[in-house]
Scaffold this active site. Structure first.
Site, short mmCIF file in Angstrom:
data_model
loop_
_atom_site.label_atom_id
_atom_site.label_comp_id
_atom_site.label_asym_id
_atom_site.label_seq_id
_atom_site.Cartn_x
_atom_site.Cartn_y
_atom_site.Cartn_z
N CYS A 157 -12.17 -2.29 -13.79
CA CYS A 157 -11.79 -3.18 -14.89
C CYS A 157 -10.35 -3.65 -14.80
O CYS A 157 -9.98 -4.65 -15.40
CB CYS A 157 -12.00 -2.46 -16.23
N GLN A 174 6.71 2.53 0.80
CA GLN A 174 6.82 3.63 -0.17
C GLN A 174 7.56 4.83 0.40
O GLN A 174 7.71 5.85 -0.28
CB GLN A 174 5.41 4.07 -0.62
N THR A 231 5.96 -7.75 2.49
CA THR A 231 4.78 -8.55 2.82
C THR A 231 5.06 -9.47 4.01
O THR A 231 4.25 -9.55 4.94
CB THR A 231 4.34 -9.38 1.60
#
Lengths: 239, 412
Positions: free
Chosen positions: B334, B188, B79
Site C-alpha cells: 500500500c 548507505q 543515482t
C-alpha cells in the site's frame, strides 16, 4: 500518503470492528483479499428471522483506505435486507470516501466482502433447512394453527429422554416472539427457532402428522438418532 | 554545534531516506553562493579560488575512503554515479572485451535495477542473483554464476531497506579471480562504516551527499585509476572531472559533500557506537512488549542504523498512520506506487504477510534515547490496536499457518 478528510474520519472511528461466532446459523461471514495484495477484509453480518441485517462487524488487515471502506460499509449495511445490501456498490464507498485511483481497489474489496458474507449466510440457510424435513400435511396443519393463534413460528427444544441414555425428547411449542440469541431457519414456509448450542441435534429432524392418539398431533423423529428411532413428542401445552 | 531535528512534533526516523544538513556543512557551503562564486574553469582569481574549493572538497572525500585524488569524481548524486558505473562500463566492456553479461542482486536499489533493465533492452545478458533470507549473497552461488562473458558485477554494500552488509572484500576477490569488474553502491555505507577502497579492491563505488548530513544534489563516483578509460567520455575535457563527468561543477554542494565527508570520518566511531546502542534499545524495547516481531536482514552483518522490523498481523501503512509522531517508511504494497511489496523483502523470500507488516526505522547521529522510547511507545500502541482488528492476527493466534489458510481459499 494524502487522504481525504472523509477517509480519515471513517478510519479514526473504528466503531464497527469485531465479529460474531461464525458457526451461528444467522451469521454470514465473508473473507476476501490476501496478504500478497496487502488487504484482507473479514465481514460478518448478523441477520434476524426476517433476513434483515441487525448488525455488521468487520476486521481488516490493510491500509487506512481499507479500514475506512469497511467502517463505511458496515455503517450502511445495518438495517438492510439482503437485496438492499447487495445494492451497495463499490462506487458508493469510493465516492463517499473520495478515494484516489490507487486506493479504489479497497472499495471493490469491501463490496466483494458484502457479497461473500451474504452468500455464506444463504448457503448456511439452505444447508440447515434441508436438514429438517416437514411433511406437507404437517406443514399445512402447523400453518393453520399459527394463523389461528397468531404465532410467528415453532420453538424446538430438547431434553434427555426417559427411554434410554442416548434418547432425546424434542419439544415443539408455538411462539409469538423469538429471543435475541435464537437461531431461525425455515422449512416449508414455517420458521423454526432454537438455541445455537443444540444445532447439531436438530439435524435429521422429521416432523410428521401423528396417527392415532398423540396428544398434540405431531410426531418428531430424528433419522440420525440411533439406536432409539422414535422419540416421543411433547407439546408443552402452549396452544 | 550541529542542528537538531525536531520537525515540529514529529520525530524523524527515516535517515536512510535522507538526512538534514549538518549546520557545520551549511556554514561551510554558504560563502560559495555569493562570495566565492567563480567558474572553476576560469583562469582568473575567481576561477582559481573556486577550483581550490572543489579540490579541497575532493581531498576530504578521498581521505574518507582511502582513494587517490584523481579517482574521485563529483556527480549529481548516487543515482548518476550508478548509471555511469554500470551502463557506461558495460558498453565499454562489450566493445573492447566482448563481455556480454552483467550481474547484480535481486535486492538492489531501484536506480541499479533500472540500469539493469536498460542494459537488458540494449541486448546485454542480465542476471539477478538471489539472496538468502538474511539478505546476504551466497559466495558459492556468485562463483558459480560468473561466466566467461561476465564483465561487471554491481552490488549494494549496505542494503537501503534492511541494512544487510555484504562481504565486499570476498565478493571482489571472487570476481577479480574470474576477470570480472566490481561496482559497489555504497550509498548507505559511505561515511557510516569504515571503508577503504584499496583494501576492498572494488573498481567503482557510488556515494551520495544527502545521506551523510550533506546537501542534496551531489554524489561521488570512485573510479580506480586503471578503470577510468571505461567511464571517460571520448573527447571530453580532461580538466573537468577527469573527463568523466562534464558540466560546470556545482561548487557549493561539492564543498558541502567534502565537509560532510570530513565530519563523517572524524565522528565515525562515535556515530557508529551511538546508532548501535540505540538499535539495541529499540529492538529490545519492542520485543519486550510484543511477540511475533521479525527483524528483516542479517542480525550480524549489518549497518545497525537501519532496522527493518515487521509487526506481524498489521499492515505497514496503517501502522504509520497510527504512529503519528514518528516519521518512518514501510515495505508494504500500500505504500508503494505500484501496489507491490518491497522487491528487496520479496527477494529475501520473506512471507507476504510479514513483508506487508514491515516498518523501516533508521537512526541518525543525533537521535536521542527519548526519541527511540517515543518510537517504541507509538509502534507498540499502534500494533496492539491494529492486531485487535486484524483477521490475520486471529489466524496466527489460533495456531494456523497464514499461508495455508489463504492457499486453501484459492488465493496466492
Amino acid at each position: 500518503m494524502k487522504y481525504s478528510e472523509k477517509t480519515i474520519a471513517y478510519y479514526e472511528k473504528m466503531k464497527n470492528t469485531g465479529g460474531f461466532d461464525e458457526n451461528l446459523c444467522n451469521v454470514g461471514t465473508g473473507i476476501v483479499g490476501s496478504p500478497l495484495c496487502g488487504d484482507v477484509m473479514k465481514l460478518q453480518l448478523f441477520f434476524d428471522e426476517n433476513d434483515v441485517i441487525v448488525e455488521a462487524k468487520y476486521k481488516v488487515f490493510g491500509c487506512v483506505s481499507a479500514i475506512a471502506s469497511m467502517e463505511l460499509a458496515t455503517t450502511l449495511l445495518r438495517g438492510r435486507t439482503i437485496d438492499e445490501a447487495r445494492q451497495i456498490e463499490n462506487e458508493d464507498v469510493a465516492q463517499s470516501l473520495e478515494l484516489s485511483d490507487i486506493k479504489r481497489h479497497c472499495s471493490v474489496l469491501a463490496k466483494e466482502s458484502i457479497d461473500a458474507a451474504i452468500d455464506d449466510y444463504i448457503s448456511k440457510k439452505n444447508m440447515v433447512s434441508k436438514v429438517i424435513t416437514v411433511t406437507n400435511l404437517a406443514a399445512d396443519r402447523i400453518k393453520e394453527s399459527l394463523s389461528e393463534h397468531g404465532g410467528i413460528g415453532l420453538l424446538i427444544s430438547i431434553e434427555r429422554g426417559d427411554s434410554c441414555s442416548s434418547s432425546l425428547d424434542y419439544s415443539l411449542s408455538y411462539v409469538t416472539t423469538a429471543g435475541d440469541n435464537m437461531v431461525a431457519i425455515e422449512a416449508k414456509g414455517i420458521k423454526f427457532f432454537y438455541e445455537p448450542e443444540i444445532e447439531l441435534m436438530i439435524r435429521g429432524l422429521d416432523i410428521d402428522v401423528a396417527n392415532g392418539d398423540e396428544e398434540c398431533g405431531f410426531v418428531v423423529t430424528n433419522k440420525y438418532h440411533k439406536p432409539c428411532q422414535n422419540c416421543s413428542c411433547r407439546c408443552g401445552g402452549k396452544f | 554545534m550541529f542542528c537538531c531535528v525536531k520537525l515540529r512534533e514529529i520525530v524523524y526516523l527515516d535517515y536512510a531516506a535522507t538526512t538534514p544538513c549538518d549546520s557545520r556543512v551549511l556554514e561551510e557551503m554558504l560563502p560559495y553562493f555569493c562570495d566565492i562564486f567563480g567558474n572553476p574553469n576560469s583562469m582568473h582569481h575567481f576561477g582559481v579560488t573556486a577550483l581550490d574549493a572543489v579540490d579541497a572538497a575532493r581531498i576530504k572525500v578521498k581521505t574518507l575512503i582511502n582513494a587517490n585524488f584523481e579517482e574521485v569524481v563529483f556527480t549529481s548524486g548516487a543515482t548518476e554515479a550508478n548509471k555511469i558505473a554500470t551502463i557506461r562500463v558495460m558498453k565499454a566492456l562489450r566493445k573492447s572485451a566482448g563481455k556480454q553479461c552483467f550481474i547484480t542482486l535481486a535486492t538492489e536499489h531501484k536506480s541499479v535495477l533500472d540500469c539493469a533493465d536498460y542494459l537488458k533492452r540494449d541486448g546485454v545478458d542480465v542476471e539477478l542473483l538471489p539472496v538468502g533470507t538474511d539478505g546476504l549473497l551466497d559466495l558459492n552461488l556468485l562463483a558459480d554464476s560468473v561466466k566467461d562473458t561476465t564483465g561487471l558485477l554491481s552490488f549494494c554494500l549496505v542494503n537501503n531497506e534492511t541494512g544487510a552488509k555484504q562481504d565486499a572484500k570476498k565478493i571482489t576477490e571472487i570476481c577479480h579471480e574470474r576477470g570480472v569488474l566490481v561496482h559497489t553502491d555504497a550509498t548507505q555505507a559511505f561515511g557510516k562504516i569504515q571503508l577503504d577502497v584499496k583494501e576492498l579492491g572494488v573498481d567503482f563505488l557510488s556515494a551520495s551527499g544527502h545521506k551523510i548530513y550533506g546537501p542534496k544534489g551531489v554524489g561521488v563516483l570512485y573510479c580506480e585509476s586503471a578503470n577510468a578509460r571505461f567511464v571517460r567520455t571520448p573527447g571530453a575535457n580532461r580538466d573537468v572531472e577527469f573527463g568523466i563527468r562534464s558540466g560546470t561543477v556545482p561548487i557549493p554542494v561539492c564543498v558541502g559533500m567534502g565537509k560532510a565527508a570530513e565530519l563523517a570520518l572524524s565522528e565515525l566511531s562515535q556515530n557508529l557506537a551511538h546508532v548501535q546502542t540505540l538499535r539495541n534499545r529499540f529492538i529490545s524495547g519492542i520485543t519486550g512488549q510484543l511477540d511475533e516481531i521479525y527483524i528483516n536482514g542479517s542480525p550480524e552483518h549489518n549497518y545497525p542504523g537501519i532496522v527493518n522490523i515487521s509487526f506481524r498481523g498489521c499492515e505497514g501503512e496503517a501502522i504509520m498512520m497510527e504512529a503519528k509522531h514518528i516519521a518512518v517508511s514501510s515495505g508494504s504494497a500500500c505504500t508503494s506506487n505500484k501496489l507491490t511489496i518491497s522487491h528487496a523483502l520479496a527477494a529475501m523470500n520473506i512471507p507476504a504477510d510479514i513483508a506487508q507488516s514491515s516498518i523501516r526505522t533508521s537512526i541518525g547521529k543525533q537521535t536521542t534515547e527519548a526519541e527511540i522510547d517515543l518510537a517504541i511507545d507509538e509502534l507498540v500502541t499502534a500494533t496492539k490496536k491494529l492486531r485487535a482488528i486484524s483477521p490475520i492476527w486471529d489466524i496466527i493466534q489460533s495456531g494456523s499457518s497464514v499461508d495455508d489458510v489463504f492457499k486453501r481459499r484459492g488465493f496466492q
